[in-house]
Scaffold this motif. Structure first.
Motif, PDB file in Angstrom:
ATOM      1  N   LEU A 198     -38.759  29.169 -64.758  1.00 12.05           N
ATOM      2  CA  LEU A 198     -37.998  30.087 -65.598  1.00 12.05           C
ATOM      3  C   LEU A 198     -37.295  29.346 -66.732  1.00 12.05           C
ATOM      4  CD1 LEU A 198     -36.415  32.476 -62.929  1.00 12.05           C
ATOM      5  CD2 LEU A 198     -38.309  32.954 -64.487  1.00 12.05           C
ATOM      6  N   ASN A 199     -36.758  28.162 -66.446  1.00 12.14           N
ATOM      7  CA  ASN A 199     -36.100  27.389 -67.493  1.00 12.14           C
ATOM      8  C   ASN A 199     -37.082  26.991 -68.596  1.00 12.14           C
ATOM      9  OD1 ASN A 199     -33.665  27.552 -66.181  1.00 12.14           O
ATOM     10  ND2 ASN A 199     -33.720  25.480 -65.353  1.00 12.14           N
ATOM     11  N   MET A 251     -37.536  29.929 -70.786  1.00  6.11           N
ATOM     12  CA  MET A 251     -36.349  30.104 -71.609  1.00  6.11           C
ATOM     13  C   MET A 251     -36.364  29.149 -72.795  1.00  6.11           C
ATOM     14  SD  MET A 251     -32.379  29.829 -70.367  1.00  6.11           S
ATOM     15  CE  MET A 251     -32.682  28.239 -69.598  1.00  6.11           C
ATOM     16  N   ALA A 258     -37.916  33.894 -72.226  1.00  4.30           N
ATOM     17  CA  ALA A 258     -37.004  34.484 -71.250  1.00  4.30           C
ATOM     18  C   ALA A 258     -35.585  34.401 -71.784  1.00  4.30           C
ATOM     19  CB  ALA A 258     -37.112  33.773 -69.896  1.00  4.30           C
ATOM     20  N   SER A 292     -29.944  35.736 -68.135  1.00  3.85           N
ATOM     21  CA  SER A 292     -30.604  36.166 -66.905  1.00  3.85           C
ATOM     22  C   SER A 292     -31.154  34.963 -66.145  1.00  3.85           C
ATOM     23  CB  SER A 292     -31.726  37.158 -67.218  1.00  3.85           C
ATOM     24  OG  SER A 292     -32.740  36.550 -67.995  1.00  3.85           O
ATOM     25  N   VAL A 293     -31.709  33.988 -66.877  1.00  2.86           N
ATOM     26  CA  VAL A 293     -32.201  32.772 -66.240  1.00  2.86           C
ATOM     27  C   VAL A 293     -31.034  31.955 -65.708  1.00  2.86           C
ATOM     28  CG1 VAL A 293     -33.463  30.617 -66.608  1.00  2.86           C
ATOM     29  CG2 VAL A 293     -34.289  32.733 -67.647  1.00  2.86           C
ATOM     30  N   ASN A 349     -30.339  30.224 -62.007  1.00  2.00           N
ATOM     31  CA  ASN A 349     -29.943  28.822 -61.850  1.00  2.00           C
ATOM     32  C   ASN A 349     -28.743  28.701 -60.917  1.00  2.00           C
ATOM     33  OD1 ASN A 349     -31.119  26.452 -63.803  1.00  2.00           O
ATOM     34  ND2 ASN A 349     -31.512  28.476 -64.667  1.00  2.00           N
ATOM     35  N   TYR A 405     -30.016  26.883 -74.196  1.00  2.00           N
ATOM     36  CA  TYR A 405     -29.914  28.086 -73.393  1.00  2.00           C
ATOM     37  C   TYR A 405     -29.121  29.173 -74.108  1.00  2.00           C
ATOM     38  CZ  TYR A 405     -31.212  24.445 -70.201  1.00  2.00           C
ATOM     39  OH  TYR A 405     -31.828  23.371 -69.619  1.00  2.00           O
TER      40      TYR A 405
END
Length: 211
Positions: free
Chosen positions: A15-16, A19, A24, A28-29, A33, A206
């Motif tokens: 997922l990272n 992102m 993504a 939300s990610v 985490n 991020y």
């Protein structure tokens, strides 16, 4: 490191990576985490409590904290919009520790696959340092490295372990080749990348997808 922890880490890193390449949304990610980061702190504490306290067991269990603390730091930084330089310097510290684990895998355990894996993780954490503390413009490259590592160092090895075939000689030989091929790809891609191109980005990767 616990293969359950590896499995969860594969999900987070996957997922990272999405992102980082803009596929993504950061907050939300960041929540995921935090969720896995908390688990990655609980798991090693439990393993240490029930262990016989032998130094090599503590050595193995302590490595899980490196992942858990990283995920927590990433999650909090993304959700609260904090300056990312602290995260980057922490990643540099973890990268140095990962180098120690790399050499220990070679010198003491004579485990080529584990050494290659820790070497790849050290490289990834160092990239996060370059990105967040030195603000290098490596978003896509970092995302690509994280995406590949989420599968070849975490998710697939965990699945193979659960299936009971991970420790077989054939799989170990195949996976050594897979990891070496991944490192070659990282090297070629890095050579093409203008890694030290100056840029003015000040905020964490991020935050770049926040609304």
């Amino acid at each position: 490191m616990s293969f359950v922890g590896l499995f969860l880490s594969g999900a987070v890193l996957f997922l990272n990576s999405l992102m980082l390449i803009g596929k993504a949304e950061a907050k939300s990610v960041g929540i995921f985490n935090l969720f896995v980061g908390i688990l990655q702190l609980i798991i090693p504490f439990y393993l240490i409590i029930v262990s016989d306290q032998h130094h090599w067991e503590l050595y193995n269990d302590a490595s899980i904290f490196l992942f858990g603390l990283t995920y927590l730091y990433v999650g909090v930084t993304a959700l609260m919009g904090l300056d990312s330089r602290g995260l980057g310097w922490f990643c540099l510290w973890v990268a140095i520790i990962a180098v120690v684990y790399t050499f220990t895998s070679i010198i003491h355990f004579h485990d080529t696959v584990n050494a290659l894996t820790w070497g790849m993780w050290a490289f990834l954490w160092f990239l996060f340092f370059l990105s967040n503390s030195l603000h290098k413009n490596i978003d896509y490259y970092l995302g690509a490295v994280a995406f590949i590592q989420s599968w070849v160092t975490l998710t697939i090895p965990s699945l193979l372990y659960f299936l009971g075939v991970w420790n077989t000689p054939v799989v170990k030989q195949i996976w050594s080749c897979v990891l070496i091929a991944s490192l070659v790809y990282f090297g070629i891609s890095l050579f093409k990348l203008r890694l030290f191109m100056p840029q003015s980005r000040k905020t964490i990767k991020y935050q770049s997808t926040r609304g």
